[in-house]
Scaffold this motif. Structure first.
Motif, short mmCIF file in Angstrom:
data_model
loop_
_atom_site.label_atom_id
_atom_site.label_comp_id
_atom_site.label_asym_id
_atom_site.label_seq_id
_atom_site.Cartn_x
_atom_site.Cartn_y
_atom_site.Cartn_z
N ASP A 19 -40.72 40.58 62.37
CA ASP A 19 -41.15 40.67 60.96
C ASP A 19 -42.63 40.39 60.79
O ASP A 19 -43.20 40.75 59.77
N SER A 20 -43.21 39.74 61.78
CA SER A 20 -44.63 39.39 61.64
C SER A 20 -45.54 40.56 62.01
O SER A 20 -46.76 40.47 61.89
N PHE A 21 -44.94 41.63 62.43
CA PHE A 21 -45.74 42.80 62.79
C PHE A 21 -46.20 43.57 61.59
O PHE A 21 -45.44 43.77 60.65
N SER A 22 -47.41 44.05 61.64
CA SER A 22 -47.78 45.09 60.69
C SER A 22 -47.92 46.38 61.51
O SER A 22 -48.05 46.32 62.73
N LYS A 23 -47.86 47.48 60.84
CA LYS A 23 -47.81 48.76 61.56
C LYS A 23 -49.15 49.07 62.23
O LYS A 23 -50.21 48.73 61.72
N MET A 24 -49.03 49.77 63.34
CA MET A 24 -50.23 50.18 64.07
C MET A 24 -50.79 51.45 63.44
O MET A 24 -50.06 52.29 62.91
N LYS A 25 -52.12 51.58 63.53
CA LYS A 25 -52.75 52.80 63.02
C LYS A 25 -53.29 53.62 64.18
O LYS A 25 -53.64 53.08 65.24
N ALA A 26 -53.37 54.91 63.95
CA ALA A 26 -53.89 55.80 64.98
C ALA A 26 -55.38 55.50 65.22
O ALA A 26 -56.08 55.03 64.33
N LYS A 27 -55.81 55.80 66.47
CA LYS A 27 -57.22 55.57 66.80
C LYS A 27 -58.08 56.61 66.07
O LYS A 27 -57.61 57.70 65.73
N PRO A 28 -59.36 56.31 65.89
CA PRO A 28 -60.22 57.24 65.15
C PRO A 28 -60.43 58.56 65.90
O PRO A 28 -60.25 58.63 67.12
N PHE A 29 -60.80 59.57 65.15
CA PHE A 29 -61.14 60.91 65.69
C PHE A 29 -59.98 61.52 66.46
O PHE A 29 -60.18 62.25 67.42
N LEU A 30 -58.78 61.26 66.00
CA LEU A 30 -57.61 61.79 66.69
C LEU A 30 -57.60 63.31 66.66
O LEU A 30 -57.34 63.97 67.67
N PHE A 31 -57.90 63.88 65.48
CA PHE A 31 -57.85 65.34 65.34
C PHE A 31 -58.82 66.01 66.30
O PHE A 31 -58.50 67.03 66.93
N LYS B 20 -55.27 70.14 60.39
CA LYS B 20 -55.96 68.85 60.26
C LYS B 20 -55.27 67.99 59.20
O LYS B 20 -55.11 66.78 59.37
N GLN B 21 -54.87 68.62 58.11
CA GLN B 21 -54.17 67.90 57.05
C GLN B 21 -52.88 67.29 57.58
O GLN B 21 -52.54 66.15 57.30
N LEU B 22 -52.17 68.10 58.38
CA LEU B 22 -50.91 67.63 58.98
C LEU B 22 -51.17 66.40 59.85
O LEU B 22 -50.45 65.39 59.76
N VAL B 23 -52.20 66.48 60.67
CA VAL B 23 -52.51 65.35 61.57
C VAL B 23 -52.88 64.12 60.74
O VAL B 23 -52.39 63.01 60.99
N ASP B 24 -53.71 64.33 59.72
CA ASP B 24 -54.12 63.19 58.88
C ASP B 24 -52.91 62.55 58.18
O ASP B 24 -52.83 61.34 58.06
N ASP B 25 -51.99 63.39 57.73
CA ASP B 25 -50.83 62.87 56.98
C ASP B 25 -49.88 62.07 57.86
O ASP B 25 -49.27 61.12 57.40
N PHE B 26 -49.73 62.52 59.12
CA PHE B 26 -48.66 61.94 59.94
C PHE B 26 -49.14 61.08 61.11
O PHE B 26 -48.33 60.52 61.83
N GLN B 27 -50.45 60.98 61.31
CA GLN B 27 -50.94 60.34 62.54
C GLN B 27 -50.50 58.88 62.66
O GLN B 27 -50.12 58.43 63.76
N ASN B 28 -50.54 58.14 61.55
CA ASN B 28 -50.19 56.73 61.63
C ASN B 28 -48.70 56.54 61.92
O ASN B 28 -48.33 55.67 62.71
N TYR B 35 -45.78 53.64 69.51
CA TYR B 35 -46.12 52.28 69.91
C TYR B 35 -44.86 51.40 69.95
O TYR B 35 -44.73 50.54 70.83
N GLY B 36 -43.97 51.63 69.02
CA GLY B 36 -42.71 50.88 68.99
C GLY B 36 -41.92 51.05 70.28
O GLY B 36 -41.21 50.15 70.71
N PHE B 37 -42.06 52.21 70.93
CA PHE B 37 -41.33 52.47 72.18
C PHE B 37 -42.09 51.99 73.40
O PHE B 37 -41.52 51.47 74.33
N ASP B 43 -51.41 54.14 75.53
CA ASP B 43 -50.30 55.06 75.81
C ASP B 43 -49.80 55.71 74.52
O ASP B 43 -49.48 56.89 74.49
N ALA B 44 -49.73 54.89 73.47
CA ALA B 44 -49.28 55.41 72.17
C ALA B 44 -50.26 56.48 71.68
O ALA B 44 -49.84 57.50 71.11
N ASP B 45 -51.53 56.28 71.91
CA ASP B 45 -52.54 57.26 71.51
C ASP B 45 -52.36 58.58 72.27
O ASP B 45 -52.39 59.67 71.68
#
Lengths: 111, 195
Positions: A19-31, B20-28, B35-37, B43-45
């Motif tokens: 429960d103490s976890f907050s969600k992870m965010k994607a790294k920058p410049f993913l696209f 790009k919109q799709l990636v922005d909407d769903f990336q997190n 990451y949960g797995f 690795d999650a990235d």
């Protein structure tokens, strides 16, 4: 009894740690990184289109098999011809009392 | 659904803005699910990138029989499970890459965003112990538990992703919690005995 209570308490604390976890965010410049990977894969495919076509792969495989069969047949025929030649040569040599070596040197001798 | 259909058609026709919109909407969501797995940010990235590349190449096969997010979650779950299987194979046969899940410190393992230095070593250790216990769950229980607890999806959303009834999901989660408790009890019994 106390020991069991302690174990249960530890189990509960550990389960609650989620429960103490907050969600992870994607790294920058993913696209940008995704785009680069897609373009990289596509350029490889453009170069290898010839080898990706299933019919060409089948044709190449059949060609290799055919070459192998032809090679084996040719080698067999070649050896058969060589054996026949040697047999003919041996018979000829025996008839005229001539000795022959494997290097095809003909020696004349008198028996 | 019509809006979604139009959006998908834009991506299929190669409109970069749409993808790009799709990636922005769903990336997190995708990153968090992976990451949960795998419990490792790098690795999650990598997995997140693989998920979106798969989405890009397979979007023309998407039949709109579920929502776009359900479909993307399914790809993320499958990619994550494939990755775990591959790592286990490497661990079994390689011996070159050490992927220990024992008490060795693994960098970036299950770090929470709100972690401060004094969110103690104890909390981090508990998370590692929990992660090891979750890894031992049967596949479907692990998927349901991760999506529910880590991604905070509802039973209905999970049932869509896993293509099972809501009651099946309830049952999976119930069994997952039961199994986790048993695994943790055994772990702590052993700890108490050793100490």
């Amino acid at each position: 009894m106390n020991k069991n209570k302690n174990i249960q308490a530890e189990v509960e604390k550990t389960l609650l740690s989620l429960d103490s976890f907050s969600k992870m965010k994607a790294k920058p410049f993913l696209f940008t990184r995704i785009q680069a990977k897609i373009e990289n894969k596509e350029s490889k495919w453009a170069f290898n289109w010839l080898f990706d076509a299933p019919i060409l792969k089948t044709a190449a495989l059949l060609m290799i098999i055919s070459i192998n069969i032809l090679s084996i047949t040719y080698i067999n025929d070649y050896y058969n011809i060589r054996i026949n030649e040697e047999n003919t040569l041996t018979s000829f040599a025996d008839e005229y009392s001539i000795s022959i070596s494997t290097e095809n040197n003909i020696n004349l001798y008198n028996e | 659904m019509n809006v979604e259909k139009e959006f998908i058609n834009d991506i299929i026709s190669g409109k970069q803005d749409a993808f790009k919109q799709l990636v922005d909407d769903f990336q997190n969501q995708v990153h968090n699910t992976c990451y949960g797995f795998v419990a490792n940010n790098d690795d999650a990235d990598d997995l997140t990138q693989e998920v979106f590349i798969e989405v890009f190449h397979s979007i023309n096969k998407f039949k709109l029989d579920s929502s776009l997010s359900t479909w993307i979650y399914r790809i993320a779950v499958n990619k994550s499970l494939d990755y775990i299987k591959k790592q286990k194979r490497i661990k079994r046969w390689g011996g070159i890459i050490k992927l220990s899940t024992d008490n060795e410190e693994v960098k970036d393992r299950w770090v929470g965003h709100n972690d401060t230095p004094d969110i103690s070593l104890e909390q981090k250790e508990r998370r590692d112990i929990l992660k090891t216990a979750i890894d031992k769950l049967p596949k479907n229980q692990k998927i349901a538990f991760t999506l529910n607890k880590y991604e905070e999806l509802s039973y209905k959303e999970i049932s869509s992703i896993m293509d099972q009834s809501i009651s099946s999901i309830e049952s999976l989660l119930h069994r997952a919690k039961k199994n986790l408790k048993e695994t943790l009890e055994n772990y702590y019994k052993k700890e108490f005995l050793d100490n």
